[in-house]
Design an enzyme around this catalytic site. Sequence first.
Site, PDB file in Angstrom:
ATOM      1  N   GLN A 171     106.781 -28.896  40.233  1.00 19.12           N
ATOM      2  CA  GLN A 171     106.601 -29.658  38.984  1.00 19.12           C
ATOM      3  C   GLN A 171     106.689 -31.131  39.081  1.00 19.12           C
ATOM      4  O   GLN A 171     106.244 -31.842  38.321  1.00 19.12           O
ATOM      5  CB  GLN A 171     107.464 -29.354  37.841  1.00 19.12           C
ATOM      6  CG  GLN A 171     107.389 -27.833  37.395  1.00 19.12           C
ATOM      7  CD  GLN A 171     105.923 -27.701  36.741  1.00 19.12           C
ATOM      8  OE1 GLN A 171     105.341 -28.403  36.203  1.00 19.12           O
ATOM      9  NE2 GLN A 171     105.460 -26.133  36.629  1.00 19.12           N
ATOM     10  N   CYS A 177     108.222 -17.675  33.779  1.00 20.09           N
ATOM     11  CA  CYS A 177     108.863 -17.187  34.968  1.00 20.09           C
ATOM     12  C   CYS A 177     110.307 -17.488  35.168  1.00 20.09           C
ATOM     13  O   CYS A 177     110.702 -17.867  36.412  1.00 20.09           O
ATOM     14  CB  CYS A 177     108.199 -17.624  36.169  1.00 20.09           C
ATOM     15  SG  CYS A 177     106.483 -16.681  36.215  1.00 20.09           S
ATOM     16  N   ASP A 229     112.598 -27.752  45.650  1.00 20.17           N
ATOM     17  CA  ASP A 229     111.065 -27.168  44.883  1.00 20.17           C
ATOM     18  C   ASP A 229     110.645 -28.283  44.119  1.00 20.17           C
ATOM     19  O   ASP A 229     110.960 -28.784  42.727  1.00 20.17           O
ATOM     20  CB  ASP A 229     111.425 -25.936  44.027  1.00 20.17           C
ATOM     21  CG  ASP A 229     110.248 -25.402  43.174  1.00 20.17           C
ATOM     22  OD1 ASP A 229     109.048 -25.971  43.288  1.00 20.17           O
ATOM     23  OD2 ASP A 229     110.360 -24.352  42.443  1.00 20.17           O
ATOM     24  N   LYS A 246      98.810 -27.541  40.626  1.00 20.12           N
ATOM     25  CA  LYS A 246      99.539 -28.415  39.535  1.00 20.12           C
ATOM     26  C   LYS A 246      99.258 -29.822  39.866  1.00 20.12           C
ATOM     27  O   LYS A 246      99.786 -30.795  38.995  1.00 20.12           O
ATOM     28  CB  LYS A 246     101.183 -27.941  39.566  1.00 20.12           C
ATOM     29  CG  LYS A 246     101.363 -26.582  39.314  1.00 20.12           C
ATOM     30  CD  LYS A 246     102.788 -26.280  39.129  1.00 20.12           C
ATOM     31  CE  LYS A 246     102.985 -24.783  39.307  1.00 20.12           C
ATOM     32  NZ  LYS A 246     102.732 -24.043  38.055  1.00 20.12           N
ATOM     33  N   HIS A 272     112.748 -21.284  38.670  1.00 19.48           N
ATOM     34  CA  HIS A 272     111.443 -20.276  38.570  1.00 19.48           C
ATOM     35  C   HIS A 272     111.675 -19.239  39.516  1.00 19.48           C
ATOM     36  O   HIS A 272     112.240 -19.438  40.484  1.00 19.48           O
ATOM     37  CB  HIS A 272     110.028 -21.153  39.075  1.00 19.48           C
ATOM     38  CG  HIS A 272     108.774 -20.669  38.949  1.00 19.48           C
ATOM     39  ND1 HIS A 272     108.312 -19.717  39.771  1.00 19.48           N
ATOM     40  CD2 HIS A 272     107.975 -20.690  37.938  1.00 19.48           C
ATOM     41  CE1 HIS A 272     107.186 -19.292  39.321  1.00 19.48           C
ATOM     42  NE2 HIS A 272     106.867 -20.020  38.145  1.00 19.48           N
TER      43      HIS A 272
END
Length: 405
Positions: A198, A365, A195, A221, A123
């Site tokens: 998600q 993105c 990261d 999220k 991303h």
Amino acid sequence: MKQADADPLAHTRADFPLLQRCIDGQPITHLDSAATAPKPRCVIEAVTGYYLECTANVHRGVHVLSEESTELFERARQEVASFINAAPSEIVFTRNSTEGINLVASGLGLREDDEVIVTALEHHSNYMPWRLHARAVPVGLLPDGVPRYEELGGRLSSKTRLVALAQVSNTLGAIAPVADWIAAAHAHGIPALVDASQSASHLPIDVRAMDCDFLVMSGHKLLGPSGIGVLYGKRERLEALAPYQVGGGMVKLHEEEQFVLQDVPWRFEAGTPNIEGAIGLGAAVTYLRNLGMETVQRHSVELGRRLVTRLRAIGGVEILADSVPDGQRIGLATFVVKAPGLGQENIARLLCDRHQILVSGGYHCAHMLHQRLNLEGTVRASTHVFNNEADIDRLAEALTEIVEV
Ligand SMILES: Cc1ncc(COP(=O)(O)O)c(C=O)c1O
């Protein structure tokens, strides 16, 4: 899910008031949680509870309301810490994942020719900060978009300052071999940032077992409010990081000649924080923990399997990362729909306007991925705990109708 193996999360649907929403008099099918997830009632109540009962600033006031809001705020930090098996002192509240990554990128003291290893599907939030402060060096992709993770070893050099990788790509939904990357980086004395924007909603996360040096998450999220996120850092890593914002609440001592920074994590939280956001996020991670993250993961993987199976069966629909092994994808799939005269954003809009199905359309993105695969956008369907197989079947039926027109 087979009948004998009833969906253990079916009851969660009733917890999300947004799912009652209709468009044109028809109930919505929500398949867009990778963008921003609906909130369960307990999160909404935690936020309104703060507004109704104890709105006050934290760490500053001397009255009862301020004590109560400080207690709720710091309890939220503990809840987030427990959710990922960290210590509260290792949890910095940020605005979102993007801010967490920027904080690390600016605080590491990177120089222009330093290198940060990423994948070509990151991303922008896990790519642009490294481009700005150093050189982002991406590993390549297979023809269907899956990164060539094995290339990492060959990319590490004396210039490498960090390895930064999404645990789950927002575009592929594939679960990355983060443990291998972290071990490879550590073997060269290089820290690793994960990261988890998600993954945190779909997989159990244990930062100790993972041994990552930094990890970021976004509240919105994770069933929590917008405008709140988390940067986890090993204590010694946080202590070595320079704050990138200064202001109220982040100094212990301030004199004309010198100042002394607060301990971590508060030195990174200059100014009044998003108090209600943190409280809501605490409620969100507690909700997920109560569901059981192993159960959440099984449910997500099962929906991912269903998505791929149903989409593969539609002529004119091509799934990205189709080579991802069974069980290695969360409930997220990105695909290209071949329908004359319609771009991928048009398809996403059509799904909403004609079928009340909410998905994402565009580049998500992840422009580098789309450029390398020569794609002008894709459609993304993504699930959360409240989704079920009927949602996916509805999407498949709608897409079949669209490609057959
Ligand atoms: C993998 C990944 N990383 C980072 C981000 C950035 O999250 P935020 O916009 O909440 O900072 C996203 C958001 O979609 C994401 O999917």
